[in-house]
Design an enzyme around this catalytic site. Sequence first.
Site, mmCIF file in Angstrom:
data_model
loop_
_atom_site.group_PDB
_atom_site.id
_atom_site.type_symbol
_atom_site.label_atom_id
_atom_site.label_comp_id
_atom_site.label_asym_id
_atom_site.label_seq_id
_atom_site.Cartn_x
_atom_site.Cartn_y
_atom_site.Cartn_z
ATOM 1 N N ARG A 162 -4.706 3.893 2.391
ATOM 2 C CA ARG A 162 -3.479 3.352 1.817
ATOM 3 C C ARG A 162 -2.489 2.935 2.899
ATOM 4 O O ARG A 162 -1.441 2.356 2.598
ATOM 5 C CB ARG A 162 -2.831 4.377 0.888
ATOM 6 C CG ARG A 162 -3.667 4.736 -0.329
ATOM 7 C CD ARG A 162 -2.972 5.793 -1.170
ATOM 8 N NE ARG A 162 -1.788 5.258 -1.826
ATOM 9 C CZ ARG A 162 -1.751 4.876 -3.101
ATOM 10 N NH1 ARG A 162 -2.831 4.952 -3.865
ATOM 11 N NH2 ARG A 162 -0.630 4.420 -3.631
ATOM 12 N N GLY A 183 0.848 -1.178 0.000
ATOM 13 C CA GLY A 183 0.000 0.000 0.000
ATOM 14 C C GLY A 183 0.883 1.227 0.000
ATOM 15 O O GLY A 183 1.666 1.432 -0.908
ATOM 16 N N CYS A 184 0.789 2.038 1.034
ATOM 17 C CA CYS A 184 1.609 3.231 1.263
ATOM 18 C C CYS A 184 1.098 4.447 0.490
ATOM 19 O O CYS A 184 0.512 4.331 -0.581
ATOM 20 C CB CYS A 184 3.077 3.017 0.931
ATOM 21 S SG CYS A 184 3.916 1.845 2.015
ATOM 22 N N ALA A 185 1.335 5.608 1.077
ATOM 23 C CA ALA A 185 0.962 6.882 0.473
ATOM 24 C C ALA A 185 2.078 7.882 0.724
ATOM 25 O O ALA A 185 2.702 7.875 1.789
ATOM 26 C CB ALA A 185 -0.344 7.400 1.068
ATOM 27 N N GLY A 205 2.412 7.635 4.628
ATOM 28 C CA GLY A 205 1.552 6.704 5.349
ATOM 29 C C GLY A 205 1.990 5.297 4.999
ATOM 30 O O GLY A 205 2.062 4.941 3.821
#
Length: 366
Positions: free
Chosen positions: A46, A17-19, A188
């Site tokens: 995310r 995921g990650c942002a 994130g």
Amino acid sequence: MLREGKSTAGDFRIPSGCAVSSVFSRSGKRLDGSDIIRSIEIMHDRSNGLGGGFAGYGIYPEYAEQYAFHVFYNNVKAKEECEKFINEHFDVVNLSKIPIRKIPQITDEPLIWRYFVTPLHTKLAESQLDEDEFTARCVNRVNTFIDGAYIFSSGKNMGVFKAVGYPEDVGRFYRLDEYAGYCWTAHGRYPTNTPGWWGGAHPFALLDLSVVHNGEISSYDANRRCIEMYGYNCNLLTDTEVITYIFDYLVRRQGLTLQEVANVIAAPFWTTIQNKDPEERERLTYLRNVYSGLLVTGPFSILVGFTGGLMALNDRLKLRSMVVGEKGDMVYIASEESAIRVIQPTLDRVWAPAGGEPVIFTLDKK
């Protein structure tokens, strides 16, 4: 602070995921941390609460000539040992706990301290190094040899703030609305291979360089072995740490431009290089051959903060999303356009950079 790779829950893997998000003022206008928190918050899904963090530039104008060390301590013993080392190598101009706001979403925090320091002239002369190299080596020694201490931010007039939690909660925990800077980056986290811990949250930083990263580096082991030949110790077992050291090595120690660094870590394919004009073909071939161990493969989008500027870069296949927006002197870069529109609904220009295409912004020359 549970370290990466030291989970007691057994092997596991979480889908990626990650942002990432950033706000940059080319005029140098200082903005508080409210907008960057709102930007990263809209990408809440995310992340999964196992890491969030921010980097701010221009936030310590009153200590602009000192290195600002942000340090996590597991216990008082680690703090005492680390402070002894700092006092032996640096003149400490000011030190204090980093101000926090206790909130129920952020728990089990380590001791979090901040030191504004200048290398001792005697130690610097003995080392025969410049200030940056001396400081980088000291940070490396603390993070490698002092158990329970981790200097996670060490630049001038900038600072990293990170924790286990959702990023919007991390921003409120660190009271970022009380800081002001001309550049902010945010992350994130949704860990892919390793558990979340305070030190493993992004950004990763060395001196004034900070990196936030969405993706997964398949070349991690090759990159790690290569960069460790040049004196870097990868203690955190995460690919973003390696990317940070690669940038530091290529820019600060090798003197490459950011465009050249992009041509190393997101190098064009050989078939693309062969179609370039002779001079460009020779340049790209040289970079690929000399720095072959630093080619980063796998999906990634990264934001790199540095004094006076901001850089964004996708992997050469553009397997991770990234959008850039501009409004007047303001620049916005994020994983999703929604993270830009929530803080700036009307834009002069918005686009998605191509794979391997660096996007670089710097402060306007006055």
